[in-house]
Write an enzyme that holds these catalytic residues in place. Structure first.
Site, mmCIF file in Angstrom:
data_model
loop_
_atom_site.group_PDB
_atom_site.id
_atom_site.type_symbol
_atom_site.label_atom_id
_atom_site.label_comp_id
_atom_site.label_asym_id
_atom_site.label_seq_id
_atom_site.Cartn_x
_atom_site.Cartn_y
_atom_site.Cartn_z
ATOM 1 N N ASN A 1 -10.673 -2.872 -5.791
ATOM 2 C CA ASN A 1 -9.975 -1.918 -6.675
ATOM 3 C C ASN A 1 -10.728 -1.657 -7.985
ATOM 4 O O ASN A 1 -10.464 -0.672 -8.669
ATOM 5 C CB ASN A 1 -8.543 -2.381 -6.981
ATOM 6 C CG ASN A 1 -7.583 -2.245 -5.818
ATOM 7 O OD1 ASN A 1 -6.573 -2.942 -5.741
ATOM 8 N ND2 ASN A 1 -7.876 -1.343 -4.879
ATOM 9 N N ASP B 1 0.832 -1.207 0.000
ATOM 10 C CA ASP B 1 0.000 0.000 0.000
ATOM 11 C C ASP B 1 0.869 1.261 0.000
ATOM 12 O O ASP B 1 2.019 1.240 0.435
ATOM 13 C CB ASP B 1 -0.901 -0.018 1.236
ATOM 14 C CG ASP B 1 -2.095 0.910 1.078
ATOM 15 O OD1 ASP B 1 -2.360 1.361 -0.063
ATOM 16 O OD2 ASP B 1 -2.754 1.200 2.087
HETATM 17 C C1 FPP Z 1 -2.028 0.353 -3.252
HETATM 18 O O1 FPP Z 1 -1.611 1.673 -3.443
HETATM 19 C C2 FPP Z 1 -1.568 -0.517 -4.276
HETATM 20 C C3 FPP Z 1 -2.362 -1.042 -5.261
HETATM 21 C C4 FPP Z 1 -3.763 -0.710 -5.438
HETATM 22 C C5 FPP Z 1 -1.878 -1.998 -6.216
HETATM 23 C C6 FPP Z 1 -0.471 -2.476 -6.045
HETATM 24 C C7 FPP Z 1 0.149 -2.426 -7.358
HETATM 25 C C8 FPP Z 1 1.461 -2.359 -7.601
HETATM 26 C C9 FPP Z 1 2.491 -2.460 -6.557
HETATM 27 C C10 FPP Z 1 1.974 -2.172 -8.981
HETATM 28 C C11 FPP Z 1 1.556 -3.211 -9.944
HETATM 29 C C12 FPP Z 1 1.928 -4.560 -9.511
HETATM 30 C C13 FPP Z 1 2.572 -5.444 -10.283
HETATM 31 C C14 FPP Z 1 2.840 -6.804 -9.777
HETATM 32 C C15 FPP Z 1 3.037 -5.124 -11.624
HETATM 33 P P1 FPP Z 1 -2.713 2.797 -3.334
HETATM 34 O O2 FPP Z 1 -2.966 3.292 -4.698
HETATM 35 O O3 FPP Z 1 -3.923 2.298 -2.616
HETATM 36 O O4 FPP Z 1 -1.937 3.831 -2.456
HETATM 37 P P2 FPP Z 1 -2.602 4.925 -1.522
HETATM 38 O O5 FPP Z 1 -3.268 4.207 -0.379
HETATM 39 O O6 FPP Z 1 -1.431 5.728 -1.063
HETATM 40 O O7 FPP Z 1 -3.562 5.723 -2.366
#
Ligand code: FPP
Length: 242
Positions: A67, A19
């Site tokens: 998501n 996250d």
């Molecule tokens: C949370 O960050 C993360 C995700 C929704 C997805 C995780 C994805 C990746 C690490 C990149 C793609 C993965 C691969 C394997 C290619 P957030 O957007 O919820 O962060 P925030 O809470 O700060 O808004």
């Protein structure tokens, strides 16, 4: 850093809630997608280190069932990142003898992502090193719903009776029944919640949370989590060791 981990218990299964990509991007004055891009690059670093340390399985929460509610451009960007990752990481996966797999409602993903997932899984199926599992279109509750549906069908078709349904029967119907439960659950980004991740499997997992955003999460943070894990007294509900 290897020296610092000598003698420590290395978790067999590490699960990570990656996250903080969005907040990381905002803090750098960048768009959210650049945060995810940076996060995807970090997946390579942390996977490589887990494999080097002898972790048996690494499960990464890469796209949750929830998501899908994000704005369409962010979803499209994440799907493109995933498809690119699956193609470009094949060499790295093969070079490190990693077996790739995925869990979740994979049929809900775009066809090109499904195709690349299938190809990366097929190509690495014979590898004997760490298992790398991406949780995609994944939700812990829907995983249990899917398992219960299968069991209900088995009862309906006479393959088992309601009193034969126990914890083992449910576990056998999860997306990857052969996977051991996570020993260590890491969450980056600082929130103290499990966000519908591996709900059944984390019953006795040790949880380690860091405020560090996923793109900034380094090998050193991973080592810190493992050191802390190694100090924990895991009693699984017993009084052993007290
Ligand atoms: C949370 O960050 C993360 C995700 C929704 C997805 C995780 C994805 C990746 C690490 C990149 C793609 C993965 C691969 C394997 C290619 P957030 O957007 O919820 O962060 P925030 O809470 O700060 O808004």
């Amino acid at each position: 850093m290897t020296v610092a981990l000598t003698g420590l218990k290395i978790p067999v299964h590490i699960a990570i809630i990656m996250d903080g990509n969005g907040r990381w991007a905002k803090e750098q004055g960048l768009g959210r997608l650049l945060g995810h891009e940076s996060g995807a690059e970090n997946v390579r670093e942390i996977t490589r280190e887990c494999s080097r340390l002898g972790v048996g399985r690494l499960t990464l929460y890469a796209f949750s069932a929830e998501n899908w509610k994000r704005p369409a451009p962010e979803i499209q960007g994440l799907m493109k990142l995933l498809a690119d990752y699956l193609v470009h990481e094949r060499k790295e996966i093969m070079d490190n003898n990693i077996r790739f797999t995925a869990i979740g409602r994979l049929h809900e993903l775009p066809e090109d992502v499904q195709k690349e997932l299938a190809e990366t899984s097929r190509m690495s199926a014979g590898n004997s090193g760490m298992v790398l599992c991406l949780a995609l279109a994944y939700g812990g509750r829907v995983e249990i719903v899917d398992a219960v549906r299968r069991l209900a069908q088995d009862v309906k078709d006479g393959r088992c009776s309601p009193d034969q349904i126990d914890e083992k029967a449910i576990a056998r119907c999860l997306y990857d029944p052969a996977a051991p439960d996570p020993d260590l659950l890491i969450r980056t980004g600082g929130d103290l919640r499990v966000s519908n991740f591996l709900l059944w499997q984390i019953s006795y997992s040790e949880i380690w949370v860091t405020p560090v955003r996923w793109p900034d999460f380094t090998k050193d943070h991973l080592h810190e989590a493992i050191r802390e894990f190694s100090r924990r007294d895991r009693r699984f509900g017993t009084i052993q060791g007290l």
